[in-house]
Structure formats: structure tokens, C-alpha cells
Design an enzyme around this catalytic site. Structure first.
Site, PDB file in Angstrom:
ATOM      1  N   ARG A 109       0.929  -1.141   0.000  1.00  0.00           N
ATOM      2  CA  ARG A 109       0.000   0.000   0.000  1.00  0.00           C
ATOM      3  C   ARG A 109       0.953   1.170   0.000  1.00  0.00           C
ATOM      4  O   ARG A 109       1.671   1.390   0.963  1.00  0.00           O
ATOM      5  CB  ARG A 109      -0.868  -0.036   1.269  1.00  0.00           C
ATOM      6  CG  ARG A 109      -1.659   1.241   1.547  1.00  0.00           C
ATOM      7  CD  ARG A 109      -2.785   1.413   0.537  1.00  0.00           C
ATOM      8  NE  ARG A 109      -3.509   2.686   0.759  1.00  0.00           N
ATOM      9  CZ  ARG A 109      -3.236   3.817   0.119  1.00  0.00           C
ATOM     10  NH1 ARG A 109      -2.252   3.863  -0.769  1.00  0.00           N
ATOM     11  NH2 ARG A 109      -3.937   4.900   0.351  1.00  0.00           N
ATOM     12  N   HIS A 112       1.778   7.201   1.446  1.00  0.00           N
ATOM     13  CA  HIS A 112       0.630   8.108   1.387  1.00  0.00           C
ATOM     14  C   HIS A 112       0.386   8.717   2.768  1.00  0.00           C
ATOM     15  O   HIS A 112       0.981   8.285   3.753  1.00  0.00           O
ATOM     16  CB  HIS A 112      -0.624   7.352   0.928  1.00  0.00           C
ATOM     17  CG  HIS A 112      -1.106   6.337   1.925  1.00  0.00           C
ATOM     18  ND1 HIS A 112      -0.502   5.115   2.095  1.00  0.00           N
ATOM     19  CD2 HIS A 112      -2.124   6.362   2.836  1.00  0.00           C
ATOM     20  CE1 HIS A 112      -1.115   4.428   3.042  1.00  0.00           C
ATOM     21  NE2 HIS A 112      -2.113   5.168   3.515  1.00  0.00           N
ATOM     22  N   HIS A 114      -3.052  10.761   5.121  1.00  0.00           N
ATOM     23  CA  HIS A 114      -4.480  11.104   5.164  1.00  0.00           C
ATOM     24  C   HIS A 114      -4.601  12.491   5.778  1.00  0.00           C
ATOM     25  O   HIS A 114      -4.203  12.695   6.921  1.00  0.00           O
ATOM     26  CB  HIS A 114      -5.259  10.091   6.001  1.00  0.00           C
ATOM     27  CG  HIS A 114      -5.032   8.678   5.551  1.00  0.00           C
ATOM     28  ND1 HIS A 114      -5.630   8.150   4.430  1.00  0.00           N
ATOM     29  CD2 HIS A 114      -4.242   7.696   6.050  1.00  0.00           C
ATOM     30  CE1 HIS A 114      -5.220   6.911   4.271  1.00  0.00           C
ATOM     31  NE2 HIS A 114      -4.382   6.598   5.229  1.00  0.00           N
ATOM     32  N   GLU A 119      -5.238   7.014  11.402  1.00  0.00           N
ATOM     33  CA  GLU A 119      -5.491   5.632  10.973  1.00  0.00           C
ATOM     34  C   GLU A 119      -5.122   4.656  12.080  1.00  0.00           C
ATOM     35  O   GLU A 119      -4.029   4.703  12.621  1.00  0.00           O
ATOM     36  CB  GLU A 119      -4.654   5.354   9.719  1.00  0.00           C
ATOM     37  CG  GLU A 119      -4.649   3.899   9.283  1.00  0.00           C
ATOM     38  CD  GLU A 119      -3.834   3.685   8.003  1.00  0.00           C
ATOM     39  OE1 GLU A 119      -3.932   4.528   7.084  1.00  0.00           O
ATOM     40  OE2 GLU A 119      -3.098   2.689   7.937  1.00  0.00           O
ATOM     41  N   HIS A 158       2.922   7.230   5.565  1.00  0.00           N
ATOM     42  CA  HIS A 158       3.210   5.830   5.885  1.00  0.00           C
ATOM     43  C   HIS A 158       3.095   4.940   4.650  1.00  0.00           C
ATOM     44  O   HIS A 158       2.585   5.354   3.609  1.00  0.00           O
ATOM     45  CB  HIS A 158       2.284   5.324   6.999  1.00  0.00           C
ATOM     46  CG  HIS A 158       0.824   5.578   6.767  1.00  0.00           C
ATOM     47  ND1 HIS A 158       0.233   6.798   7.011  1.00  0.00           N
ATOM     48  CD2 HIS A 158      -0.167   4.781   6.295  1.00  0.00           C
ATOM     49  CE1 HIS A 158      -1.053   6.728   6.713  1.00  0.00           C
ATOM     50  NE2 HIS A 158      -1.333   5.519   6.268  1.00  0.00           N
ATOM     51  N   GLU A 181     -12.729  10.431   0.406  1.00  0.00           N
ATOM     52  CA  GLU A 181     -12.911  11.357  -0.709  1.00  0.00           C
ATOM     53  C   GLU A 181     -12.021  12.575  -0.495  1.00  0.00           C
ATOM     54  O   GLU A 181     -12.170  13.266   0.507  1.00  0.00           O
ATOM     55  CB  GLU A 181     -14.373  11.816  -0.796  1.00  0.00           C
ATOM     56  CG  GLU A 181     -15.381  10.794  -0.402  1.00  0.00           C
ATOM     57  CD  GLU A 181     -16.295  11.288   0.723  1.00  0.00           C
ATOM     58  OE1 GLU A 181     -16.963  12.300   0.523  1.00  0.00           O
ATOM     59  OE2 GLU A 181     -16.316  10.642   1.772  1.00  0.00           O
TER      60      GLU A 181
HETATM   61 MN    MN Z   1      -3.209   4.835   5.349  1.00  0.00          MN
END
Ligand code: MN
Ligand code: MN
Length: 403
Positions: A109, A112, A114, A119, A158, A181
Site C-alpha cells: 500500500r 501516502h 491522510h 489511521e 506511511h 474522498e
Molecule cells: Mn493509510
């Protein structure tokens, strides 16, 4: 004075008619008041004074509080898959969102962050490695196995990679139902949308090199299983983070009750986890998680194993009952009364999140214990002293199977 009243043309017209603006407004207000007063008088006159009409609006029906997360197909690629329960799919869940993510061996993953949410995660299957960068310029690298959790504060960058050999599966929970979104920022997306000459100056490669970078967001990508021993960070001088991002939830002592157990992690046990409290609750067959409510937090549940029935009480006679099975999500609004009845012969395992770093609960049992007998007798007319004496005085938490 507002800019509007400085308009010379308008001032002139008003003044020339012998009116000030203030007077015009006052007159308008009086006129509309007069109309309202007349309507009121007419209504009063048509009804007898003792039976004045006052019909309260019927309360809104309770919203759906069940969502079948694992039945959805959201995103699937060669490196893994993700299913989301955000406020868009599950409207009652404004404060919390969940993602069920799977990575193939070696899959990542990508890097990125947020912008809208912190999280939290729980490893359900397999193993993965994560790094996280903090605003203090510190970095952590850690490996996670089944029963481990992480917490990445809002905005901390992360990445996750499956350590193999099999697939890994984890539940991600965010402290904002709208995290997805426009709220998730990926490194490939940023690079793909930055001019090559800027990238060249910033990242030290010739501008032509950036043609080889992904043209759009990678999100989840396939990869090779990394070395099993912990790898060094590129900058060997970078300091490890001041606060740990990893908490081994399953390795902490559980609270035990007659009908089950709870592992809890809040800001008390794990200081970095300031916005969420997590509980892994196991209900033995026949158990009842007693009647209670949470004064300052919403409750979000994900069913890992087994089944249960929840009945919520939303005031004004409003109740709603739903049954839950593995892969399904429940959402109970802050302050709503509720209880959980275990169903079936297998123990039920639930991951529960609250959108506060501090846990709070009020149980009906404790409440009844916190009152004198005479008050309860007055509150429940016709209930004898002997019956009052049989009511619980203190919380049980999880009540065991009926004898
Ligand atoms: Mn994440
Ligand atoms: Mn609860």
C-alpha cells in the site's frame, strides 16, 4: 457603517423622501410583525383556549446501523484489494470509517498520508511491515503480526508491505467518516502531477527520468517479499520516533467477565492513540453485553467471528434491532442505549472502535445502584421493595449464559 449604506445614489433617494434607511427597515419589520400577530389572533380565536393546538413533529425514524463491508467489491488489483465503509456508503457513520484491506505477498500500500483522519489498524491475518514519518523528522519501521495494532496520527506519511509468505489482511479504521474522498494523498499521484523540471531540481534526477515514474496513483501495487530481517532506513542517521506507533493488543492482559473478555487500547495504554479507543471483545455462547451507553463517543463494530444481535434505543420510543455476522459493521450513535446478545454456538469476536481516546460508559446496572430504593419505587410505580432489591447495583460488563 457598512459599505452598502455609503451608496450615494441610494442615500439621496431615501433622504429626499424624508426617510432614513433605519426608519424604512423598522417600518418593514413592523409590517411583517403585524401580519404574524393577526394570523396568531385569528388562530387563537378559532380554537378553545384550553385545547391550544400543539402537535410535536414525530421523531425521525432511526437510521440504518448495519453495513455489509465484506460483501462489497471496491478496489481489486494485482497487489491486493480494499473494501470501504465511509460516510458515503454507510451514511450514519459520519465519525468513523473502515477499510478491509488485503495485500498479496510482497504487495504494498504505497507511500501516502491522510489529511482528514488518523489511521488505526488491526492485523487479522499474515504479517506486514510499515514505516511512518513524523513531523519531527523522525521515522519508525516496524513489523506487525496477527493481533497487533498501529496508530498513525492524522497527516503522518506511511507505507505498508506484506512480509509473506501468504496474503495478509488487516482492518483499517479512521476517525472521520469522510477520510477517503479527497482526503488520501499518494506519492505517485503527487509526482505524476508535478512538472519534470521541478522534480529534477527537488529530487536530483534528470528531468527525463520522470517519464519512467507511474503516470497515475499506484495505490496498491505488487512486489517482491522483502528481507525478513529488519532493513536499515536509507538515512541511517534518522532518529526513531519519540512515540511508538505499534501496540500489541492481543498480548496485553484481557479484562474478564462472566460472559467473555475484552482487550482495550486507548490513550491511557498507548499515548499516541489520542482520537480513538479500540476494544477486542469476545462473547462466549449465550453471553449478553449488558445495557449501557457511551456519553461522549460513537461506537463502530466489525464482526471478525461469530454472530450477535444488537438493539439500539434512540429515545422517544425509537428502537431498532439488527443481527450481525462476520464481515459486517455496526454503528451506534453517541449516547444511544444498546446491548449485544451473542448468537450461535461459536464465540463471537468483535473489533470495536470509539471516536475518543478516552473510554467512557454508563451501564444501566450501575445507574440503578446509584439511587435510593424509594426513588426507584416512585419511578417504577407498583414495583415492590422485594423486586427493587433484586435489581443489580453494579455493572457486570458481559453477563454469562443463562443458567
Ligand atoms: Mn493509510
Ligand atoms: Mn457499547
Amino acid at each position: 457603517m457598512s459599505d452598502e449604506s455609503k451608496d450615494p445614489k441610494q442615500e439621496l433617494t431615501i433622504e429626499s423622501q424624508g426617510w432614513t434607511r433605519r426608519k424604512i427597515f423598522d417600518a418593514a419589520a413592523l409590517t411583517s410583525l403585524g401580519v404574524a400577530a393577526t394570523a396568531l389572533t385569528m388562530e387563537r380565536a378559532s380554537a378553545a383556549p384550553q385545547e391550544e393546538k400543539h402537535e410535536p413533529k414525530p421523531p425521525e425514524p432511526l437510521e440504518d446501523f448495519k453495513y455489509d463491508l465484506e460483501k462489497q467489491t471496491h478496489w481489486v488489483g494485482p497487489g491486493g484489494s480494499a473494501k470501504e465503509a465511509t460516510a458515503e456508503e454507510f451514511p450514519v457513520s459520519q465519525s468513523i470509517a473502515g477499510v478491509s484491506m488485503r495485500l498479496e505477498a510482497g504487495g504494498i500500500r504505497e507511500l501516502h498520508w491522510h489529511s482528514l483522519a488518523a489511521e488505526w489498524a488491526y492485523m487479522l491475518e499474515g504479517r506486514c511491515r510499515a514505516t511512518v514519518i513524523t513531523p519531527e523528522g523522525q521515522a519508525d519501521i516496524a513489523d506487525f503480526g496477527v493481533g497487533d495494532t498501529w496508530y498513525f496520527p492524522r497527516g503522518h506519511g506511511h507505507i505498508l508491505q506484506n512480509l509473506g509468505p501468504g496474503p495478509c489482511h488487516f482492518l483499517l479504521v479512521f476517525d472521520n467518516g469522510h477520510f477517503s474522498e479527497f482526503g488520501t494523498f499518494s506519492v505517485t499521484d503527487w509526482i505524476a502531477n508535478t512538472p519534470p523540471d521541478v522534480l529534477s531540481r527537488n529530487l536530483g534526477l534528470p528531468a527525463t527520468a520522470f517519464a519512467q515514474f507511474p503516470k497515475k496513483e499506484l495505490y496498491i501495487g505488487p512486489g517482491n517479499v522483502p528481507p525478513q530481517t529488519m532493513e536499515a532506513l536509507r538515512n541511517v542517521d534518522i532518529e526513531p520516533g519519540q512515540s511508538n506507533h505499534k501496540y500489541r493488543l492481543d498480548h496485553t492482559p484481557a479484562r474478564t467477565y462472566p460472559g467473555g473478555t475484552e482487550h482495550m487500547v486507548s490513550s491511557v495504554e498507548f499515548p499516541i492513540q489520542t482520537t480513538l479507543t479500540a476494544v477486542k471483545m469476545t462473547l462466549q455462547p449465550g453471553a449478553l453485553r449488558e445495557m449501557h451507553w457511551h456519553p461522549h463517543a460513537d461506537e463502530w463494530q466489525y464482526y471478525v467471528k461469530g454472530r450477535s444481535r444488537i438493539r439500539i434505543f434512540g429515545s422517544h420510543g425509537r428502537v431498532k434491532t439488527e443481527e450481525f455476522a462476520p464481515g459486517q459493521v455496526a454503528f451506534i450513535k453517541q449516547g444511544y442505549g444498546h446491548y449485544v446478545e451473542q448468537l450461535g454456538d461459536e464465540p463471537t469476536e468483535i473489533l470495536i472502535l470509539f471516536n475518543s481516546g478516552v473510554y467512557q460508559e454508563i451501564s444501566l446496572s450501575n445507574w440503578l445502584g446509584g439511587n435510593p430504593v424509594s426513588m426507584l419505587q416512585t419511578n417504577f410505580p407498583g414495583i415492590s421493595r422485594a423486586m427493587i432489591d433484586q435489581l443489580p447495583k453494579k455493572e457486570v460488563g458481559i453477563i454469562g449464559k443463562k443458567a
